[in-house]
Design an enzyme around this catalytic site. Sequence first.
Site, PDB file in Angstrom:
ATOM      1  N   SER A 230      18.742  -1.141  41.316  1.00 39.38           N
ATOM      2  CA  SER A 230      17.507  -1.465  42.046  1.00 39.38           C
ATOM      3  C   SER A 230      17.024  -0.303  42.908  1.00 39.38           C
ATOM      4  CB  SER A 230      17.699  -2.725  42.889  1.00 39.38           C
ATOM      5  OG  SER A 230      18.884  -2.669  43.627  1.00 39.38           O
ATOM      6  N   HIS A 260      23.734  -7.223  38.059  1.00 38.90           N
ATOM      7  CA  HIS A 260      23.461  -6.662  39.396  1.00 38.90           C
ATOM      8  C   HIS A 260      23.288  -7.838  40.364  1.00 38.90           C
ATOM      9  CE1 HIS A 260      22.256  -3.803  42.329  1.00 38.90           C
ATOM     10  NE2 HIS A 260      21.035  -3.512  41.931  1.00 38.90           N
ATOM     11  N   HIS A 306      33.189  -3.508  39.611  1.00 37.53           N
ATOM     12  CA  HIS A 306      32.114  -2.737  40.242  1.00 37.53           C
ATOM     13  C   HIS A 306      32.049  -1.352  39.611  1.00 37.53           C
ATOM     14  CE1 HIS A 306      29.521  -1.011  43.342  1.00 37.53           C
ATOM     15  NE2 HIS A 306      29.175  -2.260  43.565  1.00 37.53           N
ATOM     16  N   ARG A 315      32.584  -6.315  51.920  1.00 37.68           N
ATOM     17  CA  ARG A 315      31.566  -7.343  52.150  1.00 37.68           C
ATOM     18  C   ARG A 315      32.100  -8.708  51.707  1.00 37.68           C
ATOM     19  NH1 ARG A 315      26.876  -4.746  48.697  1.00 37.68           N
ATOM     20  NH2 ARG A 315      28.662  -4.679  47.289  1.00 37.68           N
ATOM     21  N   ASP A 361      29.401 -10.512  45.549  1.00 45.15           N
ATOM     22  CA  ASP A 361      28.846 -11.750  45.019  1.00 45.15           C
ATOM     23  C   ASP A 361      29.879 -12.854  44.822  1.00 45.15           C
ATOM     24  OD1 ASP A 361      26.287 -10.656  44.871  1.00 45.15           O
ATOM     25  OD2 ASP A 361      26.775  -9.661  42.990  1.00 45.15           O
TER      26      ASP A 361
HETATM   27  N1  CMX Z   1      34.803  -9.501  33.699  1.00 43.66           N
HETATM   28  C1  CMX Z   1      35.038  -9.127  32.412  1.00 43.66           C
HETATM   29  N2  CMX Z   1      34.940  -7.867  31.979  1.00 43.66           N
HETATM   30  C2  CMX Z   1      34.640  -6.937  32.885  1.00 43.66           C
HETATM   31  C3  CMX Z   1      34.408  -7.227  34.220  1.00 43.66           C
HETATM   32  C4  CMX Z   1      34.491  -8.578  34.624  1.00 43.66           C
HETATM   33  N3  CMX Z   1      34.236  -8.973  35.869  1.00 43.66           N
HETATM   34  N4  CMX Z   1      34.118  -6.086  34.867  1.00 43.66           N
HETATM   35  C5  CMX Z   1      34.139  -5.109  33.952  1.00 43.66           C
HETATM   36  N5  CMX Z   1      34.468  -5.620  32.750  1.00 43.66           N
HETATM   37  C6  CMX Z   1      34.499  -4.923  31.445  1.00 43.66           C
HETATM   38  C7  CMX Z   1      33.120  -4.360  31.167  1.00 43.66           C
HETATM   39  O1  CMX Z   1      32.255  -5.362  30.621  1.00 43.66           O
HETATM   40  C8  CMX Z   1      33.451  -3.261  30.177  1.00 43.66           C
HETATM   41  O2  CMX Z   1      33.687  -3.861  28.912  1.00 43.66           O
HETATM   42  P1  CMX Z   1      33.258  -3.098  27.551  1.00 43.66           P
HETATM   43  O3  CMX Z   1      34.061  -1.854  27.536  1.00 43.66           O
HETATM   44  O4  CMX Z   1      33.615  -4.099  26.492  1.00 43.66           O
HETATM   45  O5  CMX Z   1      31.784  -2.834  27.641  1.00 43.66           O
HETATM   46  C9  CMX Z   1      34.767  -2.735  30.718  1.00 43.66           C
HETATM   47  O6  CMX Z   1      35.326  -3.790  31.523  1.00 43.66           O
HETATM   48  C10 CMX Z   1      34.618  -1.500  31.572  1.00 43.66           C
HETATM   49  O7  CMX Z   1      33.678  -1.749  32.590  1.00 43.66           O
HETATM   50  P2  CMX Z   1      33.743  -0.967  34.000  1.00 43.66           P
HETATM   51  O8  CMX Z   1      33.587   0.485  33.715  1.00 43.66           O
HETATM   52  O9  CMX Z   1      34.933  -1.404  34.758  1.00 43.66           O
HETATM   53  O10 CMX Z   1      32.482  -1.554  34.749  1.00 43.66           O
HETATM   54  P3  CMX Z   1      30.974  -1.049  34.705  1.00 43.66           P
HETATM   55  O11 CMX Z   1      30.813   0.032  35.710  1.00 43.66           O
HETATM   56  O12 CMX Z   1      30.519  -0.777  33.314  1.00 43.66           O
HETATM   57  O13 CMX Z   1      30.210  -2.378  35.165  1.00 43.66           O
HETATM   58  C11 CMX Z   1      29.863  -4.300  36.504  1.00 43.66           C
HETATM   59  C12 CMX Z   1      30.280  -2.838  36.497  1.00 43.66           C
HETATM   60  C13 CMX Z   1      29.674  -4.763  37.940  1.00 43.66           C
HETATM   61  C14 CMX Z   1      28.498  -4.434  35.764  1.00 43.66           C
HETATM   62  C15 CMX Z   1      30.956  -5.143  35.778  1.00 43.66           C
HETATM   63  O14 CMX Z   1      32.165  -5.043  36.507  1.00 43.66           O
HETATM   64  C16 CMX Z   1      30.569  -6.601  35.615  1.00 43.66           C
HETATM   65  O15 CMX Z   1      29.883  -6.936  34.639  1.00 43.66           O
HETATM   66  N6  CMX Z   1      31.002  -7.490  36.568  1.00 43.66           N
HETATM   67  C17 CMX Z   1      30.616  -8.895  36.549  1.00 43.66           C
HETATM   68  C18 CMX Z   1      29.187  -9.066  37.048  1.00 43.66           C
HETATM   69  C19 CMX Z   1      29.089  -8.792  38.550  1.00 43.66           C
HETATM   70  O16 CMX Z   1      29.861  -9.314  39.337  1.00 43.66           O
HETATM   71  N7  CMX Z   1      28.084  -7.994  38.929  1.00 43.66           N
HETATM   72  C20 CMX Z   1      27.780  -7.755  40.370  1.00 43.66           C
HETATM   73  C21 CMX Z   1      28.053  -6.350  40.828  1.00 43.66           C
HETATM   74  C22 CMX Z   1      27.595  -6.146  42.234  1.00 43.66           C
HETATM   75  C23 CMX Z   1      26.104  -5.899  42.282  1.00 43.66           C
HETATM   76  O17 CMX Z   1      25.634  -4.861  41.760  1.00 43.66           O
HETATM   77  O18 CMX Z   1      25.377  -6.705  42.802  1.00 43.66           O
END
Ligand code: CMX
Length: 423
Positions: A230, A260, A306, A315, A361
Amino acid sequence: MLLLKKLKEKIPLWKEEIKDINLNYGDKVISECTVSQAYGGMRGVKSLVCDTSVVEPDKGLIVREIPIIDLVDKLPEEIFHLLCIGELPNEEELKDLQKELSNRSKVPSYVWNILELMPRDLHPMAMLNTAILVMQKESIFTKRYNEGLSKKDYLEPTLEDSLNLLAKLPSIAAGIYRIKFNRGGIINYDPNLDWGANYAKMLGIGSENFIKLIRLYLVLHCDHESGNVSQNVCNTVSSALSDAYYAVSAGLNGLAGPLHGLANQECLRFIINIKDKFEGVPDDEDLRKFCWDILNSGRVVPGYGHAVLRVTDPRFTAFMNFGKESCPDDDIFKVVEKLYGIVPNILKEMGKAKNPWPNVDAASGALLYHFGLKEFEYYTVLFAVSRSMGMLSQIILNRSFGAPIIRPKSVSTKWIKEFVSKV
Ligand code: CMX
């Protein structure tokens, strides 16, 4: 206005500092970008500058040198001052800022008309972002720019737009809640209350604990440096000299994504599903199996992981502390606590997520739900009101520094194939 006075003192000094750094060290390399990073969302590439806050992988959010956990007792508008100036306001500065916000809080009637006309099944984030966008016609920056504005005079009209927008956001956001969820008429801003308490009261849920929770919520989500979706979008749009209304609305469209800002809504949906399925708080084994089923079906566990953090988000800790004090026996809160004991180990076992720990979150929704804000589709709007403080403070600073239009270079897969064939 004292905020403007302070910015006028600080900005020339900061500009001079940036000029010196560029002059003396402009050719020093601070980062490189690998092929994987180019395909991988530029993760870890240091190519942006943000002075309002930093996110340290092992510490979390630090706002102007102060860890967020040390700011939990502050008012959100104190944080806005801190973001802009680098200092918390004294009593006089705080009063002055609160007066400015109160004076600018009246929402134009055409915004209410447009919101009333929107389909009731529209997501509240789409309602919010549209309401911000239709106010673009109020932009003082755009008006002055069209009249012929010198680059050295960008600060004042940008600050005017930022305060005008910030002041109206709680009213608009609360109005969206009341319109969409049929909660009765709009409640007006009360000049005798602070910005956060006003938001809580205008939602129509005015208990003392709810007011405290909303203030805390607004403080904790205020900013997260500038590489997140964002903020990055907001800064890119703003760098084209699009005004604050265009830039914030654009940035918030990114916040509305489930990876996000929407994760808070997804997270509560997930927790309620658990509570309903097990008719209360499940035991550890059932919960472990439930989480594995989610992962095995290719979905993510919301509220965990994250892109930058590698520890429990402070947080999340702040929200947990609030919950332990105010609603320790609530079933939803107990599920959140239980998940914290289980999910990190599962994610470690799965071995993919770089960060198995909870983010902001994972806990916020449970508290909102407990204190009466049960429509979780609305939760990202609260995040948006808070994050607009970070967006607007970064817009004010970048524009005053004369930051150039953002335009990184992209390459094609063909270019990469040719490049790697030569190395
Ligand atoms: N559950 C399952 N799988 C997860 C995961 C979770 N909570 N967090 C990461 N992974 C997976 C990713 O999907 C990715 O899988 P692929 O290789 O199959 O694509 C792998 O682990 C590696 O990901 P990463 O490098 O650890 O994480 P990213 O930097 O790519 O993504 C985030 C970060 C937040 C998008 C991811 O951890 C996620 O999807 N979390 C759940 C959603 C969430 O809570 N989002 C809120 C974040 C805070 C915000 O920005 O507001």
